[in-house]
Design a protein around this motif. Sequence first.
Motif, PDB file in Angstrom:
ATOM      1  N   ASN A 238       0.823  -1.209   0.000  1.00  0.00           N
ATOM      2  CA  ASN A 238       0.000   0.000   0.000  1.00  0.00           C
ATOM      3  C   ASN A 238       0.860   1.262   0.000  1.00  0.00           C
ATOM      4  O   ASN A 238       0.555   2.238  -0.695  1.00  0.00           O
ATOM      5  N   ALA A 239       1.935   1.250   0.798  1.00  0.00           N
ATOM      6  CA  ALA A 239       2.829   2.414   0.854  1.00  0.00           C
ATOM      7  C   ALA A 239       3.493   2.645  -0.499  1.00  0.00           C
ATOM      8  O   ALA A 239       3.642   3.794  -0.956  1.00  0.00           O
ATOM      9  N   PHE A 240       3.868   1.574  -1.150  1.00  0.00           N
ATOM     10  CA  PHE A 240       4.493   1.680  -2.469  1.00  0.00           C
ATOM     11  C   PHE A 240       3.512   2.247  -3.493  1.00  0.00           C
ATOM     12  O   PHE A 240       3.841   3.161  -4.258  1.00  0.00           O
ATOM     13  N   LEU A 241       2.296   1.720  -3.520  1.00  0.00           N
ATOM     14  CA  LEU A 241       1.289   2.200  -4.467  1.00  0.00           C
ATOM     15  C   LEU A 241       0.924   3.657  -4.194  1.00  0.00           C
ATOM     16  O   LEU A 241       0.665   4.425  -5.122  1.00  0.00           O
ATOM     17  N   LYS A 242       0.908   4.036  -2.925  1.00  0.00           N
ATOM     18  CA  LYS A 242       0.625   5.424  -2.559  1.00  0.00           C
ATOM     19  C   LYS A 242       1.698   6.352  -3.127  1.00  0.00           C
ATOM     20  O   LYS A 242       1.390   7.451  -3.611  1.00  0.00           O
ATOM     21  N   SER A 243       2.960   5.920  -3.098  1.00  0.00           N
ATOM     22  CA  SER A 243       4.039   6.744  -3.648  1.00  0.00           C
ATOM     23  C   SER A 243       3.930   6.856  -5.157  1.00  0.00           C
ATOM     24  O   SER A 243       4.236   7.904  -5.742  1.00  0.00           O
ATOM     25  N   ILE A 244       3.458   5.804  -5.818  1.00  0.00           N
ATOM     26  CA  ILE A 244       3.230   5.855  -7.269  1.00  0.00           C
ATOM     27  C   ILE A 244       2.121   6.854  -7.582  1.00  0.00           C
ATOM     28  O   ILE A 244       2.229   7.656  -8.520  1.00  0.00           O
ATOM     29  N   CYS A 245       1.050   6.819  -6.799  1.00  0.00           N
ATOM     30  CA  CYS A 245      -0.059   7.750  -7.008  1.00  0.00           C
ATOM     31  C   CYS A 245       0.398   9.194  -6.873  1.00  0.00           C
ATOM     32  O   CYS A 245      -0.071  10.074  -7.601  1.00  0.00           O
ATOM     33  N   LYS A 246       1.318   9.450  -5.956  1.00  0.00           N
ATOM     34  CA  LYS A 246       1.822  10.810  -5.772  1.00  0.00           C
ATOM     35  C   LYS A 246       2.549  11.296  -7.019  1.00  0.00           C
ATOM     36  O   LYS A 246       2.445  12.469  -7.395  1.00  0.00           O
TER      37      LYS A 246
END
Length: 346
Positions: A238-246
């Motif tokens: 989830n943390a990784f995907l959140k950074s991609i979204c940013k």
Amino acid sequence: MLEDDLFADLSLNDDPTPAKENPKIQKISGGEFERFAKFILSELVKDNVPPTPTNYGVYFQKMLEERPVAFKKKINEIMEFEQNDDGVKRANIEQEIKKSFNSTSAMLQYIAMIYRHLETVKDVLRRRNSELAVSTGNLAVSNVVHTLEADLSRFSNILDKYSDEIKESFNEVRQTYKHIEEQSDFDSKFGIYNKKYFLENLEKSIESNAKYNYRTSLIFFRVKEEILEQTYTQREKNAFLKSICKIFSKNISSSDIVAHFGNNVFAMMISHTNLEKAQEICSKILESLENSNFFLADKEIEVDVEIVVSAINQDSKSKELTERCIEALKESGKNLEPFIVVEKEK
């Protein structure tokens, strides 16, 4: 009712966050702001877009990105100072409510654990009392254990009463939380909008294209599964995907929408943007991804993202369009096409 002092140490009404000082705003002189405002109006007229507050705001954000850094900095300072974004406030409130619900749920689990341990203690005392009676015949010791067992039983009865009250209150909280979830526009896991909000705005965009010929583009993206398989925990993923979204969010205007569509598929809605411009945005996003460092489980990885771009027209059907975009995602990636275009403008 539980005693009030049970929660006294939680300081629920105190706000430990120190008050922020008002920032000093650098003034914009020489009519620079006025010329920018007139330029936005001229672009709206040129594109045959009514200068409503919403449309003006969208054009304002998009055209601000094209201005010099110094000018953008001055404008952003003013905007931050005057900001009164109800959507952001609502998102923050929803996030806090969800955190509170999770905390309440955890507290109930701890209470249930205490209750289970109490039952275990009662069972142990009964067994030890029987063993004492058989092995020693010491009536005094047996009476002490028996008295302790009786005290625990009375305490257990009191706990049963409170447990029922706690469960009833928690069920009320659960129903409220369920209602908030149904009405929510935000995905708390990734800090962006959710599928419901995206689809509502997609329907509006299709209607606005049919009525006013407003141009709206969509970008769907998904990190390839083999990349996500390198994570050890769901939290890391989830943390990784959140950074991609940013990264994706930074390449579009703040007035545009980024949403979690579900199953690690994300969608962006870019208002007043034609398909050609949307493809340019895709190229910028890919460049940003290429120039960024990403880590999974403390290991740097090379990100591979599937991207699909599309444009809304008056004949678009939201379900068909989204399904086609998601289906086409697998055709893109580093070893395939950088991104796929699935629907042409009309």
